[in-house]
Scaffold this active site. Structure first.
Site, PDB file in Angstrom:
ATOM      1  N   SER A  49       3.456  78.216  -3.831  1.00 16.74           N
ATOM      2  CA  SER A  49       2.750  78.714  -5.013  1.00 16.74           C
ATOM      3  C   SER A  49       3.781  79.121  -6.064  1.00 16.74           C
ATOM      4  CB  SER A  49       1.907  79.933  -4.632  1.00 16.74           C
ATOM      5  OG  SER A  49       2.767  81.009  -4.284  1.00 16.74           O
ATOM      6  N   ASP A  81       1.501  74.516  -5.164  1.00 15.84           N
ATOM      7  CA  ASP A  81       0.137  74.974  -4.934  1.00 15.84           C
ATOM      8  C   ASP A  81      -0.317  75.823  -6.122  1.00 15.84           C
ATOM      9  OD1 ASP A  81      -2.204  75.356  -3.400  1.00 15.84           O
ATOM     10  OD2 ASP A  81      -1.406  77.199  -2.477  1.00 15.84           O
ATOM     11  N   ASP A 103      -4.049  73.502 -11.338  1.00 13.58           N
ATOM     12  CA  ASP A 103      -5.336  74.170 -11.145  1.00 13.58           C
ATOM     13  C   ASP A 103      -5.885  74.614 -12.499  1.00 13.58           C
ATOM     14  OD1 ASP A 103      -7.488  75.764 -10.594  1.00 13.58           O
ATOM     15  OD2 ASP A 103      -6.428  77.135  -9.238  1.00 13.58           O
ATOM     16  N   GLU A 133      -8.289  70.682  -9.487  1.00 11.90           N
ATOM     17  CA  GLU A 133      -9.402  71.458  -8.924  1.00 11.90           C
ATOM     18  C   GLU A 133     -10.558  71.566  -9.907  1.00 11.90           C
ATOM     19  OE1 GLU A 133      -8.473  74.913  -6.558  1.00 11.90           O
ATOM     20  OE2 GLU A 133     -10.184  76.030  -7.337  1.00 11.90           O
ATOM     21  N   HIS A 179     -10.244  82.169  -1.138  1.00 10.36           N
ATOM     22  CA  HIS A 179      -8.918  82.565  -0.648  1.00 10.36           C
ATOM     23  C   HIS A 179      -8.950  83.923   0.055  1.00 10.36           C
ATOM     24  CE1 HIS A 179      -7.525  79.717  -3.922  1.00 10.36           C
ATOM     25  NE2 HIS A 179      -6.962  79.238  -2.838  1.00 10.36           N
ATOM     26  N   HIS A 209      -9.586  74.254  -0.101  1.00 13.23           N
ATOM     27  CA  HIS A 209      -8.780  75.474  -0.188  1.00 13.23           C
ATOM     28  C   HIS A 209      -9.520  76.597   0.530  1.00 13.23           C
ATOM     29  CE1 HIS A 209      -5.667  74.617  -3.379  1.00 13.23           C
ATOM     30  NE2 HIS A 209      -6.344  73.489  -3.304  1.00 13.23           N
ATOM     31  N   ALA A 211      -9.316  77.833   3.507  1.00 11.29           N
ATOM     32  CA  ALA A 211      -9.885  77.291   4.746  1.00 11.29           C
ATOM     33  C   ALA A 211      -9.438  78.023   6.009  1.00 11.29           C
ATOM     34  CB  ALA A 211      -9.548  75.812   4.858  1.00 11.29           C
ATOM     35  N   THR A 255      -3.591  82.336   4.727  1.00  8.72           N
ATOM     36  CA  THR A 255      -3.993  83.604   5.348  1.00  8.72           C
ATOM     37  C   THR A 255      -3.747  83.645   6.865  1.00  8.72           C
ATOM     38  OG1 THR A 255      -5.622  84.034   3.621  1.00  8.72           O
ATOM     39  CG2 THR A 255      -5.987  85.112   5.746  1.00  8.72           C
TER      40      THR A 255
HETATM   41  P1  13P Z   1      -6.511  80.794   2.823  1.00 11.43           P
HETATM   42  O1  13P Z   1      -6.374  82.075   2.072  1.00 11.43           O
HETATM   43  O2  13P Z   1      -7.876  80.624   3.401  1.00 11.43           O
HETATM   44  O3  13P Z   1      -5.455  80.599   3.858  1.00 11.43           O
HETATM   45  O4  13P Z   1      -6.362  79.597   1.747  1.00 11.43           O
HETATM   46  C1  13P Z   1      -5.085  79.228   1.271  1.00 11.43           C
HETATM   47  C2  13P Z   1      -5.127  78.330   0.091  1.00 11.43           C
HETATM   48  O5  13P Z   1      -6.140  77.792  -0.303  1.00 11.43           O
HETATM   49  C3  13P Z   1      -3.852  78.110  -0.604  1.00 11.43           C
HETATM   50  O6  13P Z   1      -3.975  77.293  -1.725  1.00 11.43           O
HETATM   51  O1  G3H Z   2      -4.018  80.266  -2.944  1.00 14.28           O
HETATM   52  C1  G3H Z   2      -3.045  80.988  -2.930  1.00 14.28           C
HETATM   53  C2  G3H Z   2      -2.139  80.962  -1.767  1.00 14.28           C
HETATM   54  O2  G3H Z   2      -2.689  81.694  -0.698  1.00 14.28           O
HETATM   55  C3  G3H Z   2      -0.794  81.494  -2.205  1.00 14.28           C
HETATM   56  O3  G3H Z   2      -0.873  82.836  -2.551  1.00 14.28           O
HETATM   57  O4  G3H Z   2       0.045  83.146  -4.858  1.00 14.28           O
HETATM   58  O5  G3H Z   2       0.141  84.990  -3.148  1.00 14.28           O
HETATM   59  O6  G3H Z   2       1.602  82.969  -2.944  1.00 14.28           O
HETATM   60  P1  G3H Z   2       0.290  83.528  -3.432  1.00 14.28           P
HETATM   61 ZN    ZN Z   3      -5.787  77.533  -2.788  1.00 15.77          ZN
HETATM   62 NA    NA Z   4      -2.693  72.997  -3.312  1.00 13.58          NA
END
Ligand code: 13P
Ligand code: G3H
Ligand code: ZN
Ligand code: NA
Length: 306
Positions: A49, A81, A103, A133, A179, A209, A211, A255
């Protein structure tokens, strides 16, 4: 050194399995994911990310991913991401990422199309894949009305138009996941009918996402050693299998890896209050994350596909 998202996901779509995209933030997480992929002989997506890139530093996170891919020997995608700006995406393209997600889901449809198409043009010229997305990945209460769902979730006709006009390689959709560790208040409800419609209209791999499964055993372990996560709930394995059968080829997991890591760290610190060697604290956490990642690769059907 990295495979493109398109290469890996087109193969997954043909083979009716999904590839996990695991968020990485540091060496231990990357080693756990790469080790799991190697042992499972599974293709894998390393997701970074913008905040992970900021946390680790772009050179560090790139090199960690590069070494992870080289050591695992399986097809590995280095993927941005949730890039939300042109700059996020171009920076990763220039630094050697093989895939970017733009996104624009918070933008009005026309603006999302315009910005996504611009990034696709630049990324594809550099041999980089693009995920986009459509729809809002908002947590919704158990039983939502049709009108509510239509307002939040991905509109299948818009998805068709979006894919045709942008040329993206993969599309993330909103069908009820969200998320984090608090996805559902009651029973987990996903809009599979909508997913089916989207799959019929869209000829590219679909991405899910939010998931994570937020499994009971990990929650109990975390709670036993001091974590407070009341009401945490995730997507059941059965729903994941169904989503894959309906065309989902990329599944994002952050997560579940975070939970496994912190539960393991808490256990070491609780059971060994005299311990302060970081390797004795992070080592078991790496093993726990690796076990979770291996389980996901088996669930997604990507094991043995590399
Ligand atoms: P989770 O928070 O369900 O693991 O999803 C992660 C995600 O979508 C990252 O882009
Ligand atoms: O969708 C987000 C991912 O879980 C990444 O999270 O922006 O805290 O790194 P983050
Ligand atoms: Zn995501
Ligand atoms: Na992604």
């Amino acid at each position: 050194i990295f495979s493109t998202l398109k290469e890996v996901l087109d193969r997954a779509r043909d083979g009716k399995y999904a590839v996990g995209a695991f968020n990485i933030n540091n060496m231990e997480i990357a080693k756990a994911i790469g080790g799991a992929a190697k042992e499972e002989r599974s293709p894998v997506i390393l997701a970074t990310s913008p905040s992970a890139i900021k946390y680790a530093g772009i050179e560090y996170i790139y090199e960690i991913a590069r070494v992870t891919a080289a050591k695992s020997g399986v097809p590995t995608v280095l993927h941005l991401d949730h890039g939300t700006t042109f700059e996020d995406c171009v920076k990763c393209i220039r630094h050697g990422w093989s895939s970017v997600m733009f996104d624009g889901s918070k933008l009005p449809l026309e603006e999302n199309i315009r910005q996504t198409a611009e990034i696709v043009r630049i990324a594809h010229a550099a041999g980089v894949s693009v995920e986009a997305e459509l729809g809002r990945l908002a947590g919704v209460e158990g039983h939502v009305s049709v009108a509510e769902r239509d307002a939040i979730f991905t509109n299948p006709d818009e998805a068709k138009l979006f894919v045709e006009r942008t040329g993206v390689d993969a599309l993330a959709v909103a069908i009820g996941t969200s998320h984090g560790a608090y996805k559902f208040k009651g029973e987990a409800v996903l809009d599979f009918e909508r997913l089916e419609k989207i799959e019929r209209l869209v000829n590219i791999p679909i991405v899910l996402h939010g998931a994570s499964g937020v499994p009971k055993d990990v929650l109990e372990k975390a709670a036993k050693y001091g974590a407070r996560l009341p009401g945490a709930a995730g997507v059941p394995d059965e729903a994941i299998r169904k989503a894959i059968s309906l065309g989902v080829a990329k599944i994002n997991i952050d997560t579940d890896i975070r939970l496994a890591m912190t539960a393991a760290i808490r256990q070491v610190l609780a059971e060994h209050p005299e311990e302060f060697d970081p390797r004795k604290i992070m080592g078991p956490a790496e093993d726990a994350m690796k076990a979770v990642a291996k389980g996901k690769m088996q669930l997604f059907g990507s094991s043995g596909r590399a």
